[in-house]
Design a protein around this motif. Structure first.
Motif, mmCIF file in Angstrom:
data_model
loop_
_atom_site.group_PDB
_atom_site.id
_atom_site.type_symbol
_atom_site.label_atom_id
_atom_site.label_comp_id
_atom_site.label_asym_id
_atom_site.label_seq_id
_atom_site.Cartn_x
_atom_site.Cartn_y
_atom_site.Cartn_z
ATOM 1 N N PRO A 21 40.413 54.503 31.211
ATOM 2 C CA PRO A 21 41.772 54.622 31.743
ATOM 3 C C PRO A 21 42.337 53.329 32.340
ATOM 4 O O PRO A 21 43.538 53.062 32.191
ATOM 5 N N VAL A 22 41.505 52.526 32.984
ATOM 6 C CA VAL A 22 42.011 51.275 33.570
ATOM 7 C C VAL A 22 42.419 50.309 32.464
ATOM 8 O O VAL A 22 43.491 49.695 32.525
ATOM 9 N N ARG A 23 41.607 50.193 31.425
ATOM 10 C CA ARG A 23 41.952 49.282 30.322
ATOM 11 C C ARG A 23 43.197 49.772 29.581
ATOM 12 O O ARG A 23 44.044 48.978 29.177
ATOM 13 N N LEU A 24 43.317 51.066 29.427
ATOM 14 C CA LEU A 24 44.501 51.633 28.782
ATOM 15 C C LEU A 24 45.748 51.320 29.615
ATOM 16 O O LEU A 24 46.787 50.920 29.082
ATOM 17 N N GLU A 32 54.484 46.408 28.095
ATOM 18 C CA GLU A 32 55.800 46.555 28.714
ATOM 19 C C GLU A 32 56.313 45.222 29.259
ATOM 20 O O GLU A 32 57.487 44.909 29.142
ATOM 21 N N LYS A 33 55.426 44.438 29.873
ATOM 22 C CA LYS A 33 55.829 43.198 30.541
ATOM 23 C C LYS A 33 55.802 41.995 29.603
ATOM 24 O O LYS A 33 56.501 41.027 29.842
ATOM 25 N N GLY A 34 54.981 42.040 28.568
ATOM 26 C CA GLY A 34 54.834 40.901 27.659
ATOM 27 C C GLY A 34 53.601 40.096 27.997
ATOM 28 O O GLY A 34 52.707 39.947 27.189
ATOM 29 N N SER A 35 53.525 39.600 29.226
ATOM 30 C CA SER A 35 52.329 38.913 29.707
ATOM 31 C C SER A 35 52.392 38.863 31.231
ATOM 32 O O SER A 35 53.471 38.938 31.816
ATOM 33 N N CYS A 36 51.227 38.764 31.833
ATOM 34 C CA CYS A 36 51.171 38.607 33.292
ATOM 35 C C CYS A 36 49.772 38.164 33.698
ATOM 36 O O CYS A 36 48.849 38.133 32.891
ATOM 37 N N ASN A 37 49.640 37.817 34.977
ATOM 38 C CA ASN A 37 48.361 37.329 35.482
ATOM 39 C C ASN A 37 47.576 38.450 36.167
ATOM 40 O O ASN A 37 48.092 39.543 36.386
ATOM 41 N N VAL A 38 46.344 38.165 36.519
ATOM 42 C CA VAL A 38 45.456 39.152 37.127
ATOM 43 C C VAL A 38 46.008 39.640 38.465
ATOM 44 O O VAL A 38 45.937 40.834 38.760
ATOM 45 N N SER A 39 46.565 38.746 39.262
ATOM 46 C CA SER A 39 47.087 39.139 40.579
ATOM 47 C C SER A 39 48.180 40.189 40.449
ATOM 48 O O SER A 39 48.207 41.163 41.204
ATOM 49 N N PHE A 40 49.070 40.012 39.493
ATOM 50 C CA PHE A 40 50.146 40.987 39.281
ATOM 51 C C PHE A 40 49.558 42.340 38.868
ATOM 52 O O PHE A 40 49.947 43.382 39.397
ATOM 53 N N MET A 41 48.601 42.306 37.937
ATOM 54 C CA MET A 41 47.975 43.551 37.476
ATOM 55 C C MET A 41 47.225 44.234 38.618
ATOM 56 O O MET A 41 47.265 45.452 38.756
ATOM 57 N N GLN A 42 46.543 43.444 39.422
ATOM 58 C CA GLN A 42 45.766 43.971 40.540
ATOM 59 C C GLN A 42 46.669 44.712 41.515
ATOM 60 O O GLN A 42 46.335 45.800 41.975
ATOM 61 N N GLU A 43 47.837 44.154 41.798
ATOM 62 C CA GLU A 43 48.785 44.812 42.698
ATOM 63 C C GLU A 43 49.309 46.110 42.091
ATOM 64 O O GLU A 43 49.418 47.127 42.777
ATOM 65 N N LEU A 45 47.870 48.019 39.807
ATOM 66 C CA LEU A 45 46.807 49.008 39.638
ATOM 67 C C LEU A 45 46.169 49.418 40.959
ATOM 68 O O LEU A 45 45.437 50.404 41.007
ATOM 69 N N ASP A 46 46.410 48.625 42.009
ATOM 70 C CA ASP A 46 45.796 48.864 43.317
ATOM 71 C C ASP A 46 44.271 48.905 43.210
ATOM 72 O O ASP A 46 43.604 49.816 43.701
ATOM 73 N N LEU A 47 43.739 47.904 42.507
ATOM 74 C CA LEU A 47 42.296 47.742 42.327
ATOM 75 C C LEU A 47 41.908 46.331 42.746
ATOM 76 O O LEU A 47 42.745 45.425 42.707
ATOM 77 N N PRO A 48 40.640 46.122 43.105
ATOM 78 C CA PRO A 48 40.202 44.760 43.425
ATOM 79 C C PRO A 48 40.386 43.828 42.225
ATOM 80 O O PRO A 48 40.246 44.250 41.068
ATOM 81 N N GLN A 49 40.692 42.582 42.506
ATOM 82 C CA GLN A 49 40.904 41.609 41.434
ATOM 83 C C GLN A 49 39.665 41.480 40.549
ATOM 84 O O GLN A 49 39.790 41.335 39.337
ATOM 85 N N SER A 50 38.481 41.562 41.145
ATOM 86 C CA SER A 50 37.254 41.437 40.352
ATOM 87 C C SER A 50 37.134 42.569 39.332
ATOM 88 O O SER A 50 36.685 42.354 38.202
ATOM 89 N N THR A 51 37.573 43.759 39.700
ATOM 90 C CA THR A 51 37.524 44.904 38.783
ATOM 91 C C THR A 51 38.479 44.695 37.614
ATOM 92 O O THR A 51 38.115 44.897 36.447
ATOM 93 N N VAL A 52 39.690 44.270 37.916
ATOM 94 C CA VAL A 52 40.683 44.009 36.870
ATOM 95 C C VAL A 52 40.179 42.897 35.952
ATOM 96 O O VAL A 52 40.275 43.003 34.720
ATOM 97 N N SER A 53 39.600 41.853 36.530
ATOM 98 C CA SER A 53 39.082 40.737 35.736
ATOM 99 C C SER A 53 37.969 41.178 34.792
ATOM 100 O O SER A 53 37.906 40.716 33.646
ATOM 101 N N GLN A 54 37.106 42.057 35.250
ATOM 102 C CA GLN A 54 36.028 42.562 34.386
ATOM 103 C C GLN A 54 36.593 43.326 33.194
ATOM 104 O O GLN A 54 36.130 43.161 32.060
ATOM 105 N N HIS A 55 37.586 44.142 33.437
ATOM 106 C CA HIS A 55 38.206 44.892 32.337
ATOM 107 C C HIS A 55 38.921 43.951 31.367
ATOM 108 O O HIS A 55 38.841 44.131 30.151
ATOM 109 N N LEU A 56 39.589 42.945 31.903
ATOM 110 C CA LEU A 56 40.266 41.971 31.043
ATOM 111 C C LEU A 56 39.267 41.183 30.203
ATOM 112 O O LEU A 56 39.530 40.886 29.034
#
Length: 94
Positions: A21-24, A32-43, A45-56
């Motif tokens: 579900p997080v990767r989806l 929807e956005k086209g492109s963005c950075n990890v910090s934007f995604m982290q905010e 998704l309300d998940l730690p940046q390390s978690t988002v980075s692992q999925h990416l």
């Protein structure tokens, strides 16, 4: 063994990656956005940046997303055009 087995394996790996579900959610947001950075995604998704980075990293290793460096910032975008079609199909969107 069937010559298409490699294709079957790659397709299976892609579908497994999309099954989380997080990767989806990440991919839907990138589409929807086209492109963005990890910090934007982290905010978003309300998940730690390390978690988002692992999925990416998982998505990147499968060639689903790609990166573009902008100074110190790394932006992610969907690389595989088939992903947009799959997400639209999975989520019932046009």
């Amino acid at each position: 063994m069937d010559n298409n087995f490699k294709v079957y394996t790659q397709t299976s790996d892609t579908l497994k990656a999309l099954a989380h579900p997080v990767r989806l959610c990440i991919l839907k947001g990138l589409l929807e956005k086209g492109s963005c950075n990890v910090s934007f995604m982290q905010e978003c998704l309300d998940l730690p940046q390390s978690t988002v980075s692992q999925h990416l990293q998982k998505l990147r290793s499968l060639g689903i997303v790609e990166t573009e460096r902008n100074g110190l910032e790394v932006n992610y975008s969907v690389k595989d055009v088939r992903i947009k079609q799959l997400i639209q199909l999975f989520l019932g969107e046009e």
